[in-house]
Structures are given as C-alpha cells and as structure tokens.
Design a protein around this motif. Structure first.
Motif, PDB file in Angstrom:
ATOM      1  N   LEU A  66      42.950  49.337  33.767  1.00  0.00           N
ATOM      2  CA  LEU A  66      42.742  49.586  35.264  1.00  0.00           C
ATOM      3  C   LEU A  66      42.388  48.600  36.033  1.00  0.00           C
ATOM      4  O   LEU A  66      42.959  48.311  36.846  1.00  0.00           O
ATOM      5  N   LEU A  67      41.763  47.549  35.295  1.00  0.00           N
ATOM      6  CA  LEU A  67      41.510  46.354  36.092  1.00  0.00           C
ATOM      7  C   LEU A  67      42.779  45.651  36.474  1.00  0.00           C
ATOM      8  O   LEU A  67      43.286  45.063  37.519  1.00  0.00           O
ATOM      9  N   GLY A  68      43.764  45.519  35.428  1.00  0.00           N
ATOM     10  CA  GLY A  68      45.011  45.156  35.613  1.00  0.00           C
ATOM     11  C   GLY A  68      45.903  45.809  36.788  1.00  0.00           C
ATOM     12  O   GLY A  68      46.346  45.193  37.729  1.00  0.00           O
ATOM     13  N   LEU A  69      45.793  47.224  36.639  1.00  0.00           N
ATOM     14  CA  LEU A  69      46.562  47.748  37.745  1.00  0.00           C
ATOM     15  C   LEU A  69      46.016  47.527  39.194  1.00  0.00           C
ATOM     16  O   LEU A  69      46.561  47.657  39.994  1.00  0.00           O
ATOM     17  N   VAL A  70      44.633  47.421  39.197  1.00  0.00           N
ATOM     18  CA  VAL A  70      44.185  47.206  40.536  1.00  0.00           C
ATOM     19  C   VAL A  70      44.420  45.439  40.990  1.00  0.00           C
ATOM     20  O   VAL A  70      44.798  45.500  42.255  1.00  0.00           O
ATOM     21  N   TYR A  71      44.243  44.523  40.113  1.00  0.00           N
ATOM     22  CA  TYR A  71      45.119  43.424  40.401  1.00  0.00           C
ATOM     23  C   TYR A  71      46.455  43.529  40.853  1.00  0.00           C
ATOM     24  O   TYR A  71      46.783  42.979  41.815  1.00  0.00           O
TER      25      TYR A  71
ATOM     26  N   SER B   5      38.240  46.207  45.646  1.00  0.00           N
ATOM     27  CA  SER B   5      37.107  45.070  45.657  1.00  0.00           C
ATOM     28  C   SER B   5      35.921  45.597  44.850  1.00  0.00           C
ATOM     29  O   SER B   5      35.546  44.965  43.991  1.00  0.00           O
ATOM     30  N   GLY B   6      35.530  46.738  45.275  1.00  0.00           N
ATOM     31  CA  GLY B   6      34.544  47.396  44.722  1.00  0.00           C
ATOM     32  C   GLY B   6      35.061  47.758  42.974  1.00  0.00           C
ATOM     33  O   GLY B   6      34.071  47.785  42.336  1.00  0.00           O
ATOM     34  N   ALA B   7      36.086  48.260  43.029  1.00  0.00           N
ATOM     35  CA  ALA B   7      36.625  48.666  41.471  1.00  0.00           C
ATOM     36  C   ALA B   7      36.644  47.501  40.600  1.00  0.00           C
ATOM     37  O   ALA B   7      36.335  47.281  39.511  1.00  0.00           O
ATOM     38  N   ILE B   8      37.022  46.362  41.062  1.00  0.00           N
ATOM     39  CA  ILE B   8      37.186  45.087  40.425  1.00  0.00           C
ATOM     40  C   ILE B   8      35.699  44.644  40.040  1.00  0.00           C
ATOM     41  O   ILE B   8      35.550  44.298  39.025  1.00  0.00           O
ATOM     42  N   SER B   9      34.766  44.844  40.828  1.00  0.00           N
ATOM     43  CA  SER B   9      33.467  44.232  40.627  1.00  0.00           C
ATOM     44  C   SER B   9      32.786  45.139  39.370  1.00  0.00           C
ATOM     45  O   SER B   9      32.233  44.958  38.404  1.00  0.00           O
ATOM     46  N   SER B  10      33.058  46.539  39.683  1.00  0.00           N
ATOM     47  CA  SER B  10      32.463  47.529  38.664  1.00  0.00           C
ATOM     48  C   SER B  10      33.212  47.574  37.268  1.00  0.00           C
ATOM     49  O   SER B  10      32.630  47.453  36.199  1.00  0.00           O
TER      50      SER B  10
END
Length: 463
Positions: free
Chosen positions: A72-77, A50-55
């Motif tokens: 990276l955002l795609g990988l986190v999702y 969640s913190g990674a998505i926000s940043s």
C-alpha cells in the motif's frame, strides 16, 4: 498470528502454547502495527496521502514484514508520482514474500510497458534538471520544464508544488493557487501544499471582491501584457457632450492667446537652451558609452562564473544519472532474470561507494540494499570458489579480489575471510594478513579457522 520463536499459531493467552515463549509484548506490537496499517488505509481512501505515508511508515517500523502495508505504501508513492520510491517498496515486498504477492503485478505493470518506464525515467531526469535550473536562478526555464513534466505526469505532487512556488516567486498568485488546488485534489492533507496555499490566499483579495472586479472590468491578454478594460457604460447624455465641446473650445482659444503672446520673448531663450542641451547631450552620450562598456565587462564576468558553476553542477548531475541508470538496470536484470547474480553484482559494482554515502537518496539506498541482499549469497559462493581455486593456483591477486567480494556480499562467510588472510600472507603483505587474521579471531571465535589464524599471527610476529 504466529509465534516468533517456533511458528506455532498463537491463542488468546500471553504465552505460546507450542514452546511456552512469552508473547504478550510481541502481540501488542503486532496489534499496534495493524492499527497503523488500518489508519493508513482509511487515510488513503480519502486521499490523505501524506497522512497515509506517515501511518504506514509507523506500521513498518513495528513490523517490517507487513506485506500489505509495504504494498500500500508503494501504491501511495506511485499515486503521488514518486515512481522510484514505489518500485523500491515493491521490490522489498517481493524479497520478503516471493510467492502470491500482488507486488508482482505492480512491478509487471511498469516493466511490461517499456514506453511507460522510459517516460518515468525521463520525468526523473527532467525534474533533476529543473532543480539545477532553480539553483542557477533560471526560473523561466524551470517553469517550462515543469509544465512539460506535468503534461506527462499530472499526479507528480512535488512538481506541482515547485511550479506553484515559482509562480509565488514571480507574484503570479492566481496561477499558483490553480496549481495548489490541483495538488490538493491528489493529496488533500499535504503540509507543504497547505502552507503554500495559506501564503497565496493571504495575498489574494477575498472571493467577493474578485467576483466584483470581474463584473466591473474586462481582462484580456495582449502578448505578454495583461490589459484591464473598464466595462462600457452608456451613461453619457447628448446635452452633456455638447457642453463639454463648448468648454473645450473656450479653453483652446484662451490657451492660444496666452501662448502666442509671449512666444517672441521666449524664442531667444530657447535657441540658447538648445545649444546648451546639444553640448550636454554629447557629454552624456560619452558617459553612457563608458557605463555601457563597463556593464558589458561585468556581465561577461558573471557569465563566465555562471558557466563554470553550471559545468561543475552538470558533472555532478551526470554522476547521479549514471548511478540511477546502473541501479535500475541491475534491478530489472534481477527481476526479469535476464542475467545471473554475478552480472547483477557487476552492475552494482559500477556504482561508486562515494555516491551511495554522500549523494544517494533514501529510496536509492533502499533499492540498492534490497538488490544486493537478494543476490548476495549466490555471488558470495561463486566468488569464493573462484578465489579459492586462484589461491591454490598461486594467483594471489585474483584470489584477493574474489575473496574480498565473497566476504563483502556475505559477512557470515568466515572461510572467505580466512583464505583472504592466507592470500595476503602468501603474497608477502604480512601487515594486511595480520589485520585479516585478527578479524577472523574476533568475528569467528572458538573455531578452527580462528585458532589457525592465531597461530599464523604468532608465526608472522616470531613469537
């Protein structure tokens, strides 16, 4: 880092050595974007998704072309089970940088396995069905579907959160805690999960008391019931058993004496009481029958209302599923090159504007816009050619349809807008023609087509 104006590589100075542009503020913005990306990378490494998505979102607000942040955002999702959002980010990344982009590998990872793609599609459909069950109050069916979803997609954080919420609604705090623990293993700092966990831990006894209860009792499941059986203790001594037997015999003799003695006096009263009860029971039976019939009527009315509501919701769900299917087909058609741009455009046109404006999610809108922008120039050019030929052939209906599409897919195509006004004018729809000509004058000033449009306006108005 390169200059935004001329593309020259920047030095440590606050101006571009190639064109002299002031790049001080630009460099600070790019450095801030990189700091947000590094922060998101650090959080993702410790599973603070969640913190990674926000940043990463902050990074993309400052630099929308930051390929590494978008991938990276795609990988986190994807790690959180949100496949549509992940695919949207990777498609946008591929459109920004078509060559040497690792997003190709991520997209191919999904496309090359039709079974996995179908599993993702079914997961989305089942999750939408679960939301409908929750809105209808069918929580048992929702729990069953969520278990099936998590058996196939164990990292779907939103599904685990919803399942834990349903357990909380039923008061099953232990099961809720287990699901929340699993969700925290995937995303350690998710605000929603932590809020649910706080509520659950407030309702559970301390860990020490729970361990003590497990030692003092044996808990097992019998059908749908939970049975708690005290642990066996061998503390009964033989002489205590003997004393209890003697006491029981004495009490039995005394009770027999005092019960038999007044039995004669109570016999007549009991006979009258029995007759009175028979009459009362018959009357009560009639009242119960009337109440049961009234309850059945009420339940049938509720069932009728529920079925009507379910039908309306099912129709809405059908529209959403059809739109998602058409968008995925268009995206895959574009990525796999299985159809030309016109075929992709036809698939996109099957999605109604009303759904995009009112019912579509942000991820849906992002993917829709990305695909439409990718095929826009080619579709605009081909549609303009078809419409222009139809105009000269005096097929004004076809000309209006194709020229409208050409301008919709490329708002910079002033020739399409100008000839669209000519088509309306030739067809005799002068009001619409004036409206289009005025747009040409406003959007493309100081051009030949603007001057011609102004002359046509005066000619139509008789000035």
């Amino acid at each position: 880092m390169f200059c935004y104006n001329c593309g020259c590589q920047l030095s440590e100075k606050d101006f571009c050595t190639g064109c002299g542009a002031d790049v001080g503020l630009y460099k600070r913005i790019m450095y801030s974007a990189n700091r947000f990306y590094n922060n998101g990378l650090e959080k993702a490494a410790v599973r603070d998704l969640s913190g990674a998505i926000s940043s990463l979102r902050q990074c993309l607000k400052l630099n929308k072309n930051h390929i590494e942040a978008r991938n990276l955002l795609g990988l986190v999702y994807f790690e959180r089970g949100e496949v549509v959002a992940a695919l949207s980010e990777w498609v946008i990344s591929k459109n920004i940088q078509n060559e040497k982009n690792i997003a190709d590998d991520y997209i191919n990872m999904i496309q090359d396995n039709p079974g996995r793609l179908e599993a993702f599609n079914q997961t989305v459909k089942k999750y939408n069905l679960v939301l409908n069950y929750c809105e209808q109050g069918s929580f048992d069916l929702a729990v069953i579907q969520l278990r099936k979803i998590l058996s196939n997609s164990p990292r779907f954080v939103q599904a685990r959160q919803l399942l834990a919420l349903l357990y909380i609604h039923d008061g099953d705090w232990e099961k809720a805690k287990k699901e929340l623990d699993k969700a925290l293993q995937i995303d350690v700092n998710n605000t929603t999960t932590l809020r649910y966990m706080k509520e659950v831990e407030a309702m559970l006894p301390p860990q020490e008391e729970r361990g003590k209860k497990k030692k003092e009792a044996v808990v097992y499941q019998s059908g749908n019931d939970t049975v708690i059986q005290p642990a066996s203790k061998k503390e009964i001594i033989g002489w205590q058993t003997l004393v209890n037997i003697v006491i029981g015999v004495v009490i039995g003799v005394a009770m027999t004496y005092y019960l038999i003695r007044p039995s004669r006096l109570q016999q007549d009263r009991e006979e009258m009481t029995v007759k009175y009860k028979e009459v009362s029971e018959q009357l009560d039976a009639k009242n119960v029958q009337v109440n049961e019939m009234q309850m059945q009527i009420n339940e049938l009315n509720k069932e009728k209302e529920s079925l009507s509501t379910s039908l309306d919701e099912a129709q809405g769900t059908s529209v959403a599923l059809e739109a998602n299917t058409k968008l995925i087909e268009a995206a895959l058609m574009y990525l796999n090159k299985t159809g030309d741009e016109m075929a992709v455009a036809e698939a996109l046109e099957k999605i109604t504007p009303e759904y995009i404006e009112a019912g579509a999610s942000e991820s849906f809108k992002g993917l829709y816009s990305a695909v439409k922008e990718a095929v826009g120039p080619t579709v605009s050019k081909k549609s303009y050619t078809i419409g222009f030929d139809a105009f000269h052939a005096e097929d004004y209906e076809t000309a209006i349809r194709e020229l409208t599409k050409a301008y919709e897919y490329d708002p910079k195509n002033g020739d399409a807008l100008y000839n669209l006004g000519n088509s309306y004018n030739k067809r005799g729809d002068t009001d619409k023609a004036i409206e289009i000509y005025e747009q040409v004058v406003e959007l493309f000033p100081n051009t030949t087509k603007a001057r011609k449009s102004q002359n046509y306006i005066k000619e139509i108005r008789g000035e």
